[in-house]
Motif scaffolding. Structure first.
Motif, PDB file in Angstrom:
ATOM      1  N   THR A  64       1.567  -8.006 -12.964  1.00  0.00           N
ATOM      2  CA  THR A  64       1.263  -9.425 -12.847  1.00  0.00           C
ATOM      3  C   THR A  64       1.779  -9.932 -11.507  1.00  0.00           C
ATOM      4  OG1 THR A  64       1.463 -11.622 -13.877  1.00  0.00           O
ATOM      5  CG2 THR A  64       3.412 -10.215 -13.955  1.00  0.00           C
ATOM      6  N   GLY A  65       1.086 -10.936 -10.960  1.00  0.00           N
ATOM      7  CA  GLY A  65       1.550 -11.578  -9.741  1.00  0.00           C
ATOM      8  C   GLY A  65       0.795 -11.165  -8.501  1.00  0.00           C
ATOM      9  N   LYS A  66       1.506 -11.228  -7.375  1.00  0.00           N
ATOM     10  CA  LYS A  66       0.893 -10.924  -6.093  1.00  0.00           C
ATOM     11  C   LYS A  66       0.396  -9.484  -6.076  1.00  0.00           C
ATOM     12  CE  LYS A  66       1.743 -10.592  -1.142  1.00  0.00           C
ATOM     13  NZ  LYS A  66       2.335 -11.223   0.033  1.00  0.00           N
ATOM     14  N   TRP A  67      -0.816  -9.290  -5.587  1.00  0.00           N
ATOM     15  CA  TRP A  67      -1.386  -7.950  -5.542  1.00  0.00           C
ATOM     16  C   TRP A  67      -1.527  -7.503  -4.086  1.00  0.00           C
ATOM     17  CZ3 TRP A  67      -0.919  -3.872  -7.805  1.00  0.00           C
ATOM     18  CH2 TRP A  67      -1.839  -2.825  -7.770  1.00  0.00           C
ATOM     19  N   HIS A  68      -2.530  -8.007  -3.372  1.00  0.00           N
ATOM     20  CA  HIS A  68      -2.692  -7.758  -1.938  1.00  0.00           C
ATOM     21  C   HIS A  68      -2.817  -6.265  -1.621  1.00  0.00           C
ATOM     22  CE1 HIS A  68      -1.693  -9.660   2.241  1.00  0.00           C
ATOM     23  NE2 HIS A  68      -2.977  -9.611   1.976  1.00  0.00           N
ATOM     24  N   ILE A  69      -3.554  -5.553  -2.459  1.00  0.00           N
ATOM     25  CA  ILE A  69      -3.850  -4.133  -2.251  1.00  0.00           C
ATOM     26  C   ILE A  69      -5.349  -3.966  -2.448  1.00  0.00           C
ATOM     27  CG2 ILE A  69      -3.461  -1.791  -3.145  1.00  0.00           C
ATOM     28  CD1 ILE A  69      -0.661  -2.772  -3.994  1.00  0.00           C
ATOM     29  N   SER A  70      -5.963  -3.062  -1.696  1.00  0.00           N
ATOM     30  CA  SER A  70      -7.423  -2.969  -1.714  1.00  0.00           C
ATOM     31  C   SER A  70      -7.984  -2.481  -3.044  1.00  0.00           C
ATOM     32  CB  SER A  70      -7.909  -2.064  -0.573  1.00  0.00           C
ATOM     33  OG  SER A  70      -7.316  -0.785  -0.661  1.00  0.00           O
ATOM     34  N   ALA A  71      -7.227  -1.713  -3.808  1.00  0.00           N
ATOM     35  CA  ALA A  71      -7.665  -1.335  -5.156  1.00  0.00           C
ATOM     36  C   ALA A  71      -7.539  -2.537  -6.076  1.00  0.00           C
ATOM     37  CB  ALA A  71      -6.816  -0.180  -5.678  1.00  0.00           C
ATOM     38  N   LYS A  72      -8.393  -2.641  -7.059  1.00  0.00           N
ATOM     39  CA  LYS A  72      -8.281  -3.718  -8.034  1.00  0.00           C
ATOM     40  C   LYS A  72      -7.167  -3.388  -9.018  1.00  0.00           C
ATOM     41  CE  LYS A  72     -13.098  -5.256  -7.773  1.00  0.00           C
ATOM     42  NZ  LYS A  72     -14.349  -5.479  -8.528  1.00  0.00           N
ATOM     43  N   ALA A  73      -6.355  -4.383  -9.334  1.00  0.00           N
ATOM     44  CA  ALA A  73      -5.204  -4.150 -10.213  1.00  0.00           C
ATOM     45  C   ALA A  73      -5.627  -3.585 -11.562  1.00  0.00           C
ATOM     46  CB  ALA A  73      -4.417  -5.445 -10.402  1.00  0.00           C
ATOM     47  N   ASP A  74      -6.709  -4.130 -12.126  1.00  0.00           N
ATOM     48  CA  ASP A  74      -7.110  -3.666 -13.466  1.00  0.00           C
ATOM     49  C   ASP A  74      -7.795  -2.303 -13.438  1.00  0.00           C
ATOM     50  OD1 ASP A  74      -9.555  -4.343 -12.378  1.00  0.00           O
ATOM     51  OD2 ASP A  74     -10.001  -5.941 -13.808  1.00  0.00           O
TER      52      ASP A  74
ATOM     53  N   ALA B 231      -4.940   4.551   5.776  1.00  0.00           N
ATOM     54  CA  ALA B 231      -6.134   5.373   5.551  1.00  0.00           C
ATOM     55  C   ALA B 231      -6.504   5.422   4.070  1.00  0.00           C
ATOM     56  CB  ALA B 231      -5.898   6.780   6.089  1.00  0.00           C
ATOM     57  N   VAL B 232      -5.489   5.581   3.209  1.00  0.00           N
ATOM     58  CA  VAL B 232      -5.789   5.699   1.782  1.00  0.00           C
ATOM     59  C   VAL B 232      -6.212   4.351   1.207  1.00  0.00           C
ATOM     60  CG1 VAL B 232      -3.538   5.233   0.683  1.00  0.00           C
ATOM     61  CG2 VAL B 232      -5.034   6.972  -0.277  1.00  0.00           C
ATOM     62  N   SER B 233      -5.794   3.254   1.838  1.00  0.00           N
ATOM     63  CA  SER B 233      -6.232   1.930   1.387  1.00  0.00           C
ATOM     64  C   SER B 233      -7.745   1.783   1.491  1.00  0.00           C
ATOM     65  CB  SER B 233      -5.551   0.832   2.206  1.00  0.00           C
ATOM     66  OG  SER B 233      -4.189   0.744   1.897  1.00  0.00           O
ATOM     67  N   LYS B 234      -8.309   2.382   2.526  1.00  0.00           N
ATOM     68  CA  LYS B 234      -9.770   2.352   2.674  1.00  0.00           C
ATOM     69  C   LYS B 234     -10.445   3.121   1.544  1.00  0.00           C
ATOM     70  CE  LYS B 234      -9.362   1.964   7.706  1.00  0.00           C
ATOM     71  NZ  LYS B 234      -9.583   2.612   9.030  1.00  0.00           N
ATOM     72  N   GLU B 235      -9.785   4.180   1.083  1.00  0.00           N
ATOM     73  CA  GLU B 235     -10.318   4.944  -0.049  1.00  0.00           C
ATOM     74  C   GLU B 235     -10.189   4.138  -1.335  1.00  0.00           C
ATOM     75  OE1 GLU B 235     -11.901   7.973   0.360  1.00  0.00           O
ATOM     76  OE2 GLU B 235     -11.657   7.287   2.444  1.00  0.00           O
ATOM     77  N   PHE B 236      -9.085   3.409  -1.485  1.00  0.00           N
ATOM     78  CA  PHE B 236      -8.909   2.557  -2.669  1.00  0.00           C
ATOM     79  C   PHE B 236     -10.065   1.573  -2.802  1.00  0.00           C
ATOM     80  CE2 PHE B 236      -3.947   2.770  -2.609  1.00  0.00           C
ATOM     81  CZ  PHE B 236      -4.015   4.031  -3.183  1.00  0.00           C
ATOM     82  N   SER B 237     -10.482   1.002  -1.662  1.00  0.00           N
ATOM     83  CA  SER B 237     -11.550   0.002  -1.690  1.00  0.00           C
ATOM     84  C   SER B 237     -12.887   0.596  -2.144  1.00  0.00           C
ATOM     85  CB  SER B 237     -11.710  -0.644  -0.316  1.00  0.00           C
ATOM     86  OG  SER B 237     -12.130   0.312   0.646  1.00  0.00           O
ATOM     87  N   LYS B 238     -12.971   1.938  -2.108  1.00  0.00           N
ATOM     88  CA  LYS B 238     -14.173   2.637  -2.573  1.00  0.00           C
ATOM     89  C   LYS B 238     -13.956   3.228  -3.967  1.00  0.00           C
ATOM     90  CE  LYS B 238     -14.919   4.152   2.203  1.00  0.00           C
ATOM     91  NZ  LYS B 238     -14.948   5.349   3.102  1.00  0.00           N
ATOM     92  N   ASN B 239     -12.860   2.824  -4.629  1.00  0.00           N
ATOM     93  CA  ASN B 239     -12.480   3.355  -5.946  1.00  0.00           C
ATOM     94  C   ASN B 239     -12.185   4.847  -5.909  1.00  0.00           C
ATOM     95  OD1 ASN B 239     -12.563   0.928  -7.419  1.00  0.00           O
ATOM     96  ND2 ASN B 239     -14.788   1.077  -7.607  1.00  0.00           N
ATOM     97  N   LYS B 240     -11.668   5.298  -4.784  1.00  0.00           N
ATOM     98  CA  LYS B 240     -11.267   6.701  -4.645  1.00  0.00           C
ATOM     99  C   LYS B 240      -9.740   6.776  -4.548  1.00  0.00           C
ATOM    100  CE  LYS B 240     -15.497   8.110  -2.208  1.00  0.00           C
ATOM    101  NZ  LYS B 240     -16.044   8.698  -0.951  1.00  0.00           N
ATOM    102  N   GLU B 241      -9.186   7.942  -4.846  1.00  0.00           N
ATOM    103  CA  GLU B 241      -7.744   8.200  -4.754  1.00  0.00           C
ATOM    104  C   GLU B 241      -6.927   7.408  -5.768  1.00  0.00           C
ATOM    105  OE1 GLU B 241      -5.975  10.301  -2.464  1.00  0.00           O
ATOM    106  OE2 GLU B 241      -7.918  11.136  -1.970  1.00  0.00           O
ATOM    107  N   LEU B 242      -7.564   6.752  -6.732  1.00  0.00           N
ATOM    108  CA  LEU B 242      -6.828   5.895  -7.656  1.00  0.00           C
ATOM    109  C   LEU B 242      -5.938   6.689  -8.604  1.00  0.00           C
ATOM    110  CD1 LEU B 242      -9.523   3.208  -8.568  1.00  0.00           C
ATOM    111  CD2 LEU B 242      -7.871   3.223  -6.696  1.00  0.00           C
TER     112      LEU B 242
ATOM    113  N   ALA C 251       0.838  -1.206   0.000  1.00  0.00           N
ATOM    114  CA  ALA C 251       0.000   0.000   0.000  1.00  0.00           C
ATOM    115  C   ALA C 251       0.872   1.255   0.000  1.00  0.00           C
ATOM    116  CB  ALA C 251      -0.926  -0.003   1.210  1.00  0.00           C
ATOM    117  N   MET C 252       1.985   1.200   0.744  1.00  0.00           N
ATOM    118  CA  MET C 252       2.891   2.345   0.786  1.00  0.00           C
ATOM    119  C   MET C 252       3.534   2.597  -0.572  1.00  0.00           C
ATOM    120  SD  MET C 252       4.875   2.245   4.480  1.00  0.00           S
ATOM    121  CE  MET C 252       4.904   0.492   4.826  1.00  0.00           C
TER     122      MET C 252
END
Length: 485
Positions: free
Chosen positions: A133-143, A104-115, A91-92
């Motif tokens: 490609t590969g491991k993602w593990h971030i609240s925003a969707k890679a695509d 804090a911004v990860s929570k915004e990513f999950s709402k499709n904000k701050e992208l 996330a950092m």
């Protein structure tokens, strides 16, 4: 005769002008921006690279990156807000924010904000074709933030009960890293590291035919557990060739108060108390998975060379954090010791000095700011990390950070590394540890109780609380400080 002379003059002018044009650059020629590739491993300590001092592990490709580029030998991750340290680390690096603001911004990513403020979007806006490609593990969707994605993989391969609390002894042979029936890295038929490599090679082959520069985020799960690899890699590491770490102990005395006790998933991988045999086996499998990863990196770099892309490509190699694998009686990464916070960082590319090693303390997440500068992108004010280019070219010998900050969970651990010392605080029990890193780089001797350490502890504690303010860390350590003053 007169006509022949004129004809010769015309021929000379035509060929002469053509030759001059071939040897000169057109005034309006557009110089293509450099390609940028981030090779990202998971759970790989700086101690899991041959060229960085561990002669047991075989990492020829990583060693070559150090030979062909510049290595930052003291690169750190800040830590995390829960046991999945990689979640905070990634996330950092994607957001450019320090740990608590990244949460804090990860929570915004999950709402499709701050992208639009993410690393790949900044690269895209500067004209880059972006790929992950590969491991993602971030609240925003890679695509949602990359132009193209390959396989999007979870935080770790699925595990099985057989992978835990093992090995009990020499007769405990049920688990084998190459057994596909346990799933994990073998789920789907092809080892995940090979699958990610294939994705990356395919994109490079395609991108080589296009005009746009590209930015690649290639994130391997390896060498995160379950520590699975083909048998030939395990066979490279006979158990009698694996040394026990100098910091080995059967149990870490403060494991429970620091939040890394018997209920933490990572710590359950090996039996309690730790045995030398179980640590050797875990390290054997860790090294094997690392060497298998190293071979995948080799294939990616060979593809770049085959496509003629190396001259205009920057390669960054790092990991999200390290791992204990038996050091200090611990198995996981949820601690403030260097083996778990410190990672490899190599940078290769145009005008990057070869074979250079820089010992200033930096953060792994400085990779983001460095790539922005190399791509000609002005660093946004919200990006808290710093470019490393001035240190690479030698114009800055001090670096950007007076101290390195470390944290685990809201109340479990805090750390400051400064001026050759490391102060670790376990707030729940008010336990304080102090290490003199110049005399004791492996952090074997806690000197907090020595009378001459009192003033150093007080000084570092004040500086730690100041770092907390800068980081937006809301844990109040003032009561503990009063007790030591």
């Amino acid at each position: 005769m007169k006509n022949i002379s004129w004809l010769l003059l015309i021929v000379i002018c035509v060929f002469g002008c053509k030759k001059n044009n071939e040897n000169s650059e057109p005034e309006n020629k557009i110089v293509k921006k450099p390609n940028i590739i981030f090779l990202f491993s998971d759970d790989q300590s700086f101690k899991d690279v041959h060229v960085l001092g561990n002669k047991e592990v075989k990492t020829p490709t990583m060693d070559k990156l150090a030979e062909e580029g510049t290595t930052f030998t003291h690169t750190y991750n800040m830590g995390g807000w829960n046991g999945a340290i990689c979640l905070a680390s990634r996330a950092m690096v994607i957001s450019g924010r320090s740990v608590w603001r990244a949460q804090a911004v990860s929570k915004e990513f999950s709402k499709n904000k701050e992208l639009d403020k993410t690393w790949p979007r900044l690269m895209e806006n500067a004209g880059y074709e972006t790929y992950a490609t590969g491991k993602w593990h971030i609240s925003a969707k890679a695509d949602s933030i990359f132009n193209h994605v390959g396989h999007v993989l979870p935080g770790m391969p699925g595990d099985s009960p057989e992978g835990y609390n093992r090995p009990q002894n020499e007769n405990d042979t049920l688990w084998k890293p190459w057994k596909r029936e346990f799933g994990g890295y073998w789920k789907g038929g092809k080892h995940w590291s090979e699958m990610i490599k294939d994705d990356a090679v395919s994109f490079i082959d395609s991108a080589a035919t296009k005009e746009k520069p590209f930015f690649m985020y290639i994130a391997f799960n390896a060498p995160h557990d379950p520590r699975q690899s083909p048998k030939k890699y395990v066979d490279m590491y006979p158990l009698d060739s694996i040394a026990i770490p100098d910091s080995f102990m059967p149990m870490y005395p403060y494991a429970e108060t620091m939040g890394a006790g018997k209920n933490l998933r990572d710590e359950k991988l090996a039996p309690f108390p730790r045995t030398e045999y179980s640590v050797k086996v875990n390290r054997q499998e860790y090294y094997a998975l690392t060497t298998h990863l190293d071979d995948q990196l080799k294939d990616i770099i060979n593809t770049l060379e085959k496509q003629g892309l190396m001259e205009n490509t920057y390669i960054f190699f790092s990991s999200d954090h390290g791992l204990s694998v038996g050091e200090h009686g611990l198995i996981g990464k949820q601690n403030m010791y260097d083996h778990s916070m410190r990672v490899p960082l190599m940078i290769v590319g145009p005008n990057i000095p070869k074979g250079k090693k820089i010992a200033t303390d930096v953060y792994m997440q400085d990779v983001m700011a460095t790539t922005l500068e190399l791509a000609g992108i002005e660093k946004p004010k919200y990006v808290e990390f710093n470019s490393l280019t001035n240190q690479i070219d030698g114009t800055d010998s001090k670096g950007s950070y007076d101290a390195i900050y470390g944290t685990y969970e809201k109340k479990s651990q805090r750390m400051i590394r400064r001026d050759g010392y490391k102060l670790i605080v376990y707030p729940k029990s008010e336990k304080i540890l102090l290490y003199n890193l110049k005399e004791d780089p492996q952090e074997l001797k806690d000197i907090a109780a020595e009378p001459q350490s009192k003033e150093k502890i007080k000084t570092l504690f004040v500086e730690l609380m100041e770092l907390q303010k800068q980081m937006g860390d809301q844990l109040d350590l003032s009561i503990i400080y009063k007790n030591i003053s």
